[in-house]
Design an enzyme around this catalytic site. Structure first.
Site, mmCIF file in Angstrom:
data_model
loop_
_atom_site.group_PDB
_atom_site.id
_atom_site.type_symbol
_atom_site.label_atom_id
_atom_site.label_comp_id
_atom_site.label_asym_id
_atom_site.label_seq_id
_atom_site.Cartn_x
_atom_site.Cartn_y
_atom_site.Cartn_z
ATOM 1 N N GLU A 47 -11.778 38.394 -29.479
ATOM 2 C CA GLU A 47 -10.386 37.828 -30.082
ATOM 3 C C GLU A 47 -10.647 36.379 -30.490
ATOM 4 O OE1 GLU A 47 -7.341 40.442 -27.455
ATOM 5 O OE2 GLU A 47 -7.669 38.473 -27.271
ATOM 6 N N GLY A 96 -10.479 32.986 -32.432
ATOM 7 C CA GLY A 96 -9.611 32.482 -33.394
ATOM 8 C C GLY A 96 -10.306 30.990 -34.051
ATOM 9 N N ARG A 97 -10.389 30.162 -33.116
ATOM 10 C CA ARG A 97 -10.655 29.001 -33.385
ATOM 11 C C ARG A 97 -12.062 28.857 -34.172
ATOM 12 N NH1 ARG A 97 -8.694 24.517 -30.786
ATOM 13 N NH2 ARG A 97 -8.185 26.001 -29.049
ATOM 14 N N GLY A 110 -11.801 31.513 -26.968
ATOM 15 C CA GLY A 110 -12.460 30.453 -25.956
ATOM 16 C C GLY A 110 -13.586 30.005 -26.567
ATOM 17 N N TYR A 167 -2.520 16.816 -27.879
ATOM 18 C CA TYR A 167 -3.612 17.024 -26.976
ATOM 19 C C TYR A 167 -4.659 15.792 -26.818
ATOM 20 C CZ TYR A 167 -2.837 21.975 -27.701
ATOM 21 O OH TYR A 167 -2.269 23.424 -27.586
ATOM 22 N N ARG A 169 -2.329 18.904 -33.172
ATOM 23 C CA ARG A 169 -3.500 18.639 -32.165
ATOM 24 C C ARG A 169 -3.717 17.294 -31.881
ATOM 25 N NH1 ARG A 169 -8.055 20.127 -32.013
ATOM 26 N NH2 ARG A 169 -8.379 21.207 -30.181
ATOM 27 N N CYS A 212 9.032 9.681 -37.097
ATOM 28 C CA CYS A 212 9.485 8.599 -36.412
ATOM 29 C C CYS A 212 8.894 8.726 -34.860
ATOM 30 C CB CYS A 212 10.974 8.422 -36.321
ATOM 31 S SG CYS A 212 11.492 7.850 -38.198
ATOM 32 N N GLU A 213 7.782 8.740 -34.504
ATOM 33 C CA GLU A 213 7.336 9.280 -33.140
ATOM 34 C C GLU A 213 6.073 8.692 -33.256
ATOM 35 O OE1 GLU A 213 7.056 10.625 -30.156
ATOM 36 O OE2 GLU A 213 8.788 11.711 -30.704
HETATM 37 C C1 LIG Z 1 -5.186 32.103 -28.167
HETATM 38 C C2 LIG Z 1 -5.646 33.229 -28.018
HETATM 39 C C3 LIG Z 1 -7.251 33.863 -28.465
HETATM 40 C C4 LIG Z 1 -7.897 33.045 -29.473
HETATM 41 O O1 LIG Z 1 -8.220 31.855 -28.761
HETATM 42 P P1 LIG Z 1 -9.407 30.773 -29.782
HETATM 43 O O2 LIG Z 1 -9.639 29.801 -28.437
HETATM 44 O O3 LIG Z 1 -8.810 30.399 -30.937
HETATM 45 O O4 LIG Z 1 -10.444 31.626 -29.847
HETATM 46 C C5 LIG Z 1 -7.540 34.938 -28.185
HETATM 47 N N1 LIG Z 1 -7.064 35.776 -27.423
HETATM 48 C C6 LIG Z 1 -5.680 35.401 -26.784
HETATM 49 C C7 LIG Z 1 -4.980 36.602 -25.846
HETATM 50 C C8 LIG Z 1 -5.385 34.260 -27.141
HETATM 51 O O5 LIG Z 1 -3.793 33.814 -26.348
#
Ligand SMILES: *Cc1c(COP(=O)(O)O)cnc(C)c1O
Length: 416
Positions: A271, A273-274, A229, A313, A309, A339-340
């Protein structure tokens, strides 16, 4: 301004070696980011970042993060399998899935991954299909809206994830009776937050919940998982999150809420990711066509299949023309070849003049970029290239070939 992590000259060498489009990742940036995250939470003895594999599921990237002390957060069978093959084991793997198939719970148990239960109802299911482990986490959903000051950041009440407070307390009681020894609490309440206040506010809510839950259930609370997040500044006018400030913010809440309640041993997990990968990946593409009708179109050799994305979005991704950075500005739509009509990387964007053959880079594509790719219009997935710390470019995933697309089809002989 957004500055790419690579010079025009170096990129020109790489595009000579590898055909566009491709995703290009920056090893140096990834390592520095992982170190900054670990440093920001070094005050917490058990801290661990479990990289969300779905953001960038490539073994070479996972290996780099492993070398920097990260674990992985998985949510599917193949994410587990890939992580296992890279060498992640046991408590290095968080399994934060939802609506989970039996085989995935079984495989997660086999690998000794820490299971993060999404639903109260999953207790009976897990017990039946895979058995109850000694350590388990439960995912919380407070409902309502998630606010920072007067800003509504997200709507947990509309999210399919997690369980209510009453369910979480009941779950802890039942799981304890079923033999669970160590517990965790998890929540992800807002996505892509560009604010240093998200984690501290989430931490406040989870820490206060933890104090209440432990008082009522007397469980051994081992960790609190702040999950993902934390976002990135996709727009050049936005300010990047400062992980050192975020870590300090969480520390202060920890000292204020958890320590006085006798919970000063609780480990903090993330956790992300982004935040870990997005800025350290570029989608590299070339201008193939220009078209003038009611608008000016710049056609490129990448499309939404390489980066969904913007189409999905309406997300902003910054674009730099590496071949003509100082060209005269023109207002254009940058489009792929699907084609979109939503296959557009930018709409009405002022960019330096795009000439046929120019190389464009689309910024912040290192997370939820390649991984959200698909094969609409029978487009083939492109390659992934890693810019090593020593300056070498290494292909870490080849582009798909027509035979890759055709191999799963029955009823025709494509060899003929
Ligand atoms: C998608 C997700 C993340 C990573 O979210 P980011 O916004 O990419 O940091 C972490 N934990 C869970 C359970 C997720 O579904």
């Amino acid at each position: 301004m957004k500055t790419p992590f690579i010079t025009s000259k170096k990129l020109a060498e790489i595009t000579k070696q590898f055909p566009t489009p491709f995703h290009l990742y920056d090893e140096k940036g990834i390592r520095e980011k992982a170190r900054a995250v670990n440093q920001a939470f070094a005050w917490n003895k058990g801290f661990k970042e479990y990289f969300a594999v779905k953001a960038t599921p490539n073994p070479t990237i996972l290996k780099i993060l492993q070398e920097e002390g990260c674990g992985v957060d998985c949510a599917s069978y193949v994410e587990l399998l890939m992580s296992h093959k890279v060498g992640f084991e046991g408590s290095d793997i968080m399994f934060s899935s939802n609506n989970t198939p039996a085989e995935e719970f079984q495989y997660a148990r086999e690998l000794g991954a820490t299971i993060n239960l999404d639903a109260y109802e999953d207790i009976a299911f897990l017990q039946e299909v895979a058995g109850i482990p000694e350590t388990i986490s439960c995912r919380y959903n407070p409902g309502g809206t998630f606010e920072l000051g007067t800003d509504i950041m997200d709507h947990p009440e509309d999210a399919k994830f997690g369980m209510t407070k009453a369910q979480l307390i009941q779950a802890f009681k039942e799981l304890k009776a079923l033999g669970v020894k160590k517990f965790g609490i998890h929540a992800l309440l807002a996505s892509n937050t560009v604010s240093n206040d998200y984690y501290p506010e989430l931490a406040r809510q989870l820490f206060e919940l933890a104090v209440e839950v432990v008082a009522e259930t007397k469980v051994d609370l081992d960790f609190i998982n702040l999950s993902g997040g934390i976002g990135v500044n996709y727009r050049p006018e936005e300010t990047a999150n400062d992980i050192a400030v975020i870590g300090e913010g969480v520390r202060q809440v920890y000292e204020r809420v958890l320590t006085p309640a006798g919970l000063g041993q609780v480990k903090i997990f993330a956790e992300l990711g982004r935040f870990m990968l997005a800025p350290h990946g570029l989608l590299v593409t070339k201008v193939t066509h220009k078209k003038q009708t009611y608008r000016t179109y710049v056609g490129v050799d990448a499309s939404a299949v390489n980066l969904l994305r913007p189409a999905m979005y309406g997300s902003y991704h910054h674009i730099s023309n590496m071949s003509n950075p100082d060209g005269q500005l023109e207002v254009v739509d940058v489009v792929g070849s699907l084609c979109e009509n939503n296959d557009k990387f930018a709409i009405g964007r002022a960019l330096p003049e795009s000439r046929l053959g120019d190389t464009l880079v689309i910024h912040d594509a290192g997370a939820h970029g390649f991984s959200m790719g698909y094969q609409y219009n029978a487009k083939l997935r492109s390659s992934e290239i890693l810019l090593r710390e020593d300056g070498q470019a290494q292909m870490i995933r080849r582009a798909e070939k027509p035979e890759d697309y055709l191999v799963t089809l029955y009823g025709f002989n494509f060899e003929k």
